[in-house]
Design an enzyme around this catalytic site. Structure first.
Site, mmCIF file in Angstrom:
data_model
loop_
_atom_site.group_PDB
_atom_site.id
_atom_site.type_symbol
_atom_site.label_atom_id
_atom_site.label_comp_id
_atom_site.label_asym_id
_atom_site.label_seq_id
_atom_site.Cartn_x
_atom_site.Cartn_y
_atom_site.Cartn_z
ATOM 1 N N GLY A 238 0.768 -1.241 0.000
ATOM 2 C CA GLY A 238 0.000 0.000 0.000
ATOM 3 C C GLY A 238 0.797 1.288 0.000
ATOM 4 N N GLU A 287 4.161 -6.567 1.717
ATOM 5 C CA GLU A 287 3.701 -6.920 0.363
ATOM 6 C C GLU A 287 3.620 -5.700 -0.541
ATOM 7 O OE1 GLU A 287 -0.162 -8.397 1.251
ATOM 8 O OE2 GLU A 287 0.569 -10.064 2.459
ATOM 9 N N ARG A 326 -5.398 3.176 -15.908
ATOM 10 C CA ARG A 326 -5.565 3.900 -14.638
ATOM 11 C C ARG A 326 -6.276 5.252 -14.787
ATOM 12 N NH1 ARG A 326 -2.247 5.384 -11.387
ATOM 13 N NH2 ARG A 326 -3.244 4.517 -9.550
ATOM 14 N N TYR A 330 -9.659 5.226 -12.715
ATOM 15 C CA TYR A 330 -9.603 5.915 -11.410
ATOM 16 C C TYR A 330 -9.441 7.421 -11.544
ATOM 17 C CZ TYR A 330 -7.656 1.210 -10.415
ATOM 18 O OH TYR A 330 -7.401 -0.125 -10.358
ATOM 19 N N CYS A 356 -12.665 4.177 -29.019
ATOM 20 C CA CYS A 356 -13.934 4.880 -29.210
ATOM 21 C C CYS A 356 -14.716 5.028 -27.915
ATOM 22 C CB CYS A 356 -14.746 4.156 -30.268
ATOM 23 S SG CYS A 356 -13.828 4.103 -31.802
ATOM 24 N N GLU A 357 -14.146 5.723 -26.966
ATOM 25 C CA GLU A 357 -14.815 6.043 -25.707
ATOM 26 C C GLU A 357 -14.286 7.387 -25.224
ATOM 27 O OE1 GLU A 357 -15.740 3.498 -22.709
ATOM 28 O OE2 GLU A 357 -15.419 1.644 -23.831
ATOM 29 N N TYR A 385 0.693 -1.450 -12.234
ATOM 30 C CA TYR A 385 -0.698 -1.494 -12.682
ATOM 31 C C TYR A 385 -0.854 -0.841 -14.060
ATOM 32 C CZ TYR A 385 -1.011 -2.676 -7.765
ATOM 33 O OH TYR A 385 -0.807 -3.265 -6.557
HETATM 34 N N1 LLP Z 1 -1.361 -6.937 -0.676
HETATM 35 C C1 LLP Z 1 -2.667 -7.082 -0.981
HETATM 36 C C2 LLP Z 1 -3.475 -8.029 -0.215
HETATM 37 C C3 LLP Z 1 -3.231 -6.314 -2.012
HETATM 38 O O1 LLP Z 1 -4.523 -6.445 -2.290
HETATM 39 C C4 LLP Z 1 -2.435 -5.390 -2.737
HETATM 40 C C5 LLP Z 1 -2.990 -4.595 -3.821
HETATM 41 C C6 LLP Z 1 -1.080 -5.306 -2.393
HETATM 42 C C7 LLP Z 1 -0.584 -6.078 -1.364
HETATM 43 C C8 LLP Z 1 -0.153 -4.370 -3.099
HETATM 44 O O2 LLP Z 1 -0.529 -3.048 -2.956
HETATM 45 P P1 LLP Z 1 0.447 -1.861 -3.403
HETATM 46 O O3 LLP Z 1 1.691 -1.937 -2.557
HETATM 47 O O4 LLP Z 1 0.770 -2.046 -4.840
HETATM 48 O O5 LLP Z 1 -0.341 -0.641 -3.158
HETATM 49 N N2 LLP Z 1 -4.969 -1.260 -9.771
HETATM 50 C C9 LLP Z 1 -4.906 -0.309 -8.701
HETATM 51 C C10 LLP Z 1 -4.278 -0.872 -7.461
HETATM 52 C C11 LLP Z 1 -4.945 -2.125 -6.949
HETATM 53 C C12 LLP Z 1 -4.269 -2.698 -5.722
HETATM 54 C C13 LLP Z 1 -4.806 -4.027 -5.380
HETATM 55 N N3 LLP Z 1 -4.194 -4.668 -4.237
HETATM 56 C C14 LLP Z 1 -4.178 0.940 -9.207
HETATM 57 O O6 LLP Z 1 -3.805 0.984 -10.378
HETATM 58 O O7 LLP Z 1 -4.025 1.905 -8.479
#
Ligand code: LLP
Length: 432
Positions: A238, A287, A326, A330, A356-357, A385
């Site tokens: 996160g 993670e 993205r 978002y 086409c959007e 992502y």
């Molecule tokens: N651990 C779990 C259980 C997760 O669900 C996620 C991300 C991570 C770790 C890794 O999170 P990070 O460190 O990358 O923030 N597609 C979206 C982001 C979706 C994240 C999903 N889960 C975007 O482009 O912002």
């Protein structure tokens, strides 16, 4: 810190000209800096020194095999969310014993594959999943290593579509229910309680929500260690990155620095959390996905047309929402810069793709250099992502990907041949 910078008028990735890469491999093109990935990883490792920990790279952020290999070589573990990711990680040389398997919907097939491969732990999201794990492991005469994902009910102050740590979300087990569930699971013959996990959301730009969640979950982890002998606490991923202008004042200003707030960088993150985690005497898993690869990739795209429509100026480029979703999904901000920096008129423009959007828009009403047809733009911070969320909408082939290491560059994904898009399709037997 990242390794995209102007050398003279030209944008370089480490020691390689981005324009030369685009000329050779075409556009749209993802360009990744291996040095940036490594630097990000090492900065976090350094900040965590002294803590018994393991970084499990959340491979959903970017699962190109060359990126995975980079992490495997650095000694990282992997956070996986599907059987496909497990197979992909193993194909890239990852050791399944370093993999944690997250996600709310693990199928029996995926569970069997993960048990057979000997993963480190299942991060479990429901009681029904624990029951299924016990049943499947029983049939295989194995014990499934498990950690329950605790939902600490903390607001991560991030985008609604990527927040996960409150009871409004589908993720995890409510904090108050966890003790009961471990007591129940401890009696199952084919489960081994190995840890406890949390993850409150993605793209967090403050330390406070992490601190709140850890303060809440750490005592629970200690209690579960005493009662059930668990060995780890995973604090999830996160950590956010700075998407807004970073190159403007040189490449070093990557982290937020809002006055009066604890800002997020590995030092602040580790500095705040380590004093809470160290006394637990447990192994700490992390993670991170985006933090490790986000600023290590750009999407290079060519301007096809400049179009004036009423008071609006559009730069129409050859990349689209199918390459980088993205902004459309978002309303995410990605900085966009010219690959060749020279004196140009500034215009307020939308950068849009050919799909086409109306949502196929990389930015709206942004001051940008007025580019000419055929010139190149770079969409920054597309390493996380980006390619993983791409698709074939409008029968557009998946973009090529290049990895740069110093002065060397290698194609790590070929541009998808157009026929490959429909290769698995057939006409029905009743059609001629
Ligand atoms: N651990 C779990 C259980 C997760 O669900 C996620 C991300 C991570 C770790 C890794 O999170 P990070 O460190 O990358 O923030 N597609 C979206 C982001 C979706 C994240 C999903 N889960 C975007 O482009 O912002």
């Amino acid at each position: 810190m990242h390794e995209f910078r102007y050398v003279g008028a030209r944008l370089q990735c480490e020691g390689v000209s981005v324009e030369a890469l685009a000329r050779k491999h075409g556009t749209p093109l993802f360009v990744y800096s291996q040095g940036t990935v490594k630097g990000n990883y090492e900065r976090l490792e350094t900040a965590l020194q002294g803590l018994d920990h393991r970084i499990c790279y959340a491979m959903k952020a970017n699962s190109n095999r060359a990126i995975l290999r980079t992490f495997a070589d650095l000694g990282a573990g992997f956070d996986i969310v599907s059987g496909g990711e497990l197979q992909r990680a193993m194909a890239a040389g990852a050791d399944p014993a370093t993999c944690v398997f997250a996600g709310v919907g693990k199928t029996e097939d995926e569970i069997r594959l993960a048990l057979k491969s000997g993963i480190y732990c299942f991060n479990v999201e429901s009681e029904a999943e624990l029951q299924r794990l016990d049943r499947v492991a029983g049939r295989m005469r194995k014990k499934a290593p498990v950690a329950v994902r605790v939902n600490p009910d903390v607001d991560a102050h991030t985008h609604a579509k990527i927040t996960t740590g409150t009871y409004e979300n589908k993720f995890g087990i409510p904090f108050e229910k966890v003790g009961e569930l471990y007591a129940w699971a401890a009696k199952r013959k084919h489960l081994r309680l190995r840890g406890v996990q949390m993850h409150i959301g993605s793209q967090l730009t403050e330390v406070d929500p992490f601190e709140q969640a850890v303060r809440k979950v750490a005592p629970l982890a200690r209690e579960l260690a005493d009662r059930h002998g668990i060995e780890f606490l995973s604090i999830g991923g996160g950590m956010g990155i700075v998407y807004r202008p970073a190159l403007a004042s040189g490449p070093a200003t990557w982290w937020l620095s809002k006055e009066g707030r604890k800002v997020l960088n590995p030092t602040a993150y580790a500095g705040t959390l380590m004093p809470l985690l160290q006394p637990l005497g447990l192994k700490i898993l992390l993670e991170p996905g985006r933090y490790l690869v986000g600023n290590a990739g750009i999407l290079v795209t060519r301007v096809e047309y400049a179009k004036q429509s009423g008071h609006k100026t559009f730069l129409i480029v050859d990349s689209a929402m199918n390459d980088l979703l993205r902004p459309a999904l978002y309303d995410a901000y990605h900085e966009i810069i010219a690959v060749e920096r020279r004196a140009r008129r500034t215009v307020v423009a939308d950068v849009v793709g050919p799909v086409c959007e109306s949502g196929d828009t990389f930015c709206r009403d942004r001051p940008l250099p007025l580019m000419e047809e055929g010139e190149l733009l770079a969409v920054l911070s597309a390493g996380a992502y980006g390619s993983v969320m791409s698709g074939n909408y409008n029968s557009r082939p998946l973009a090529a990907e290049v990895l740069v290491h110093g002065k060397r560059a290698a194609v790590v994904r070929e541009r998808q041949p157009v026929e490959a898009i429909w290769a698995g399709e057939k006409t029905a037997s009743w059609q001629r």
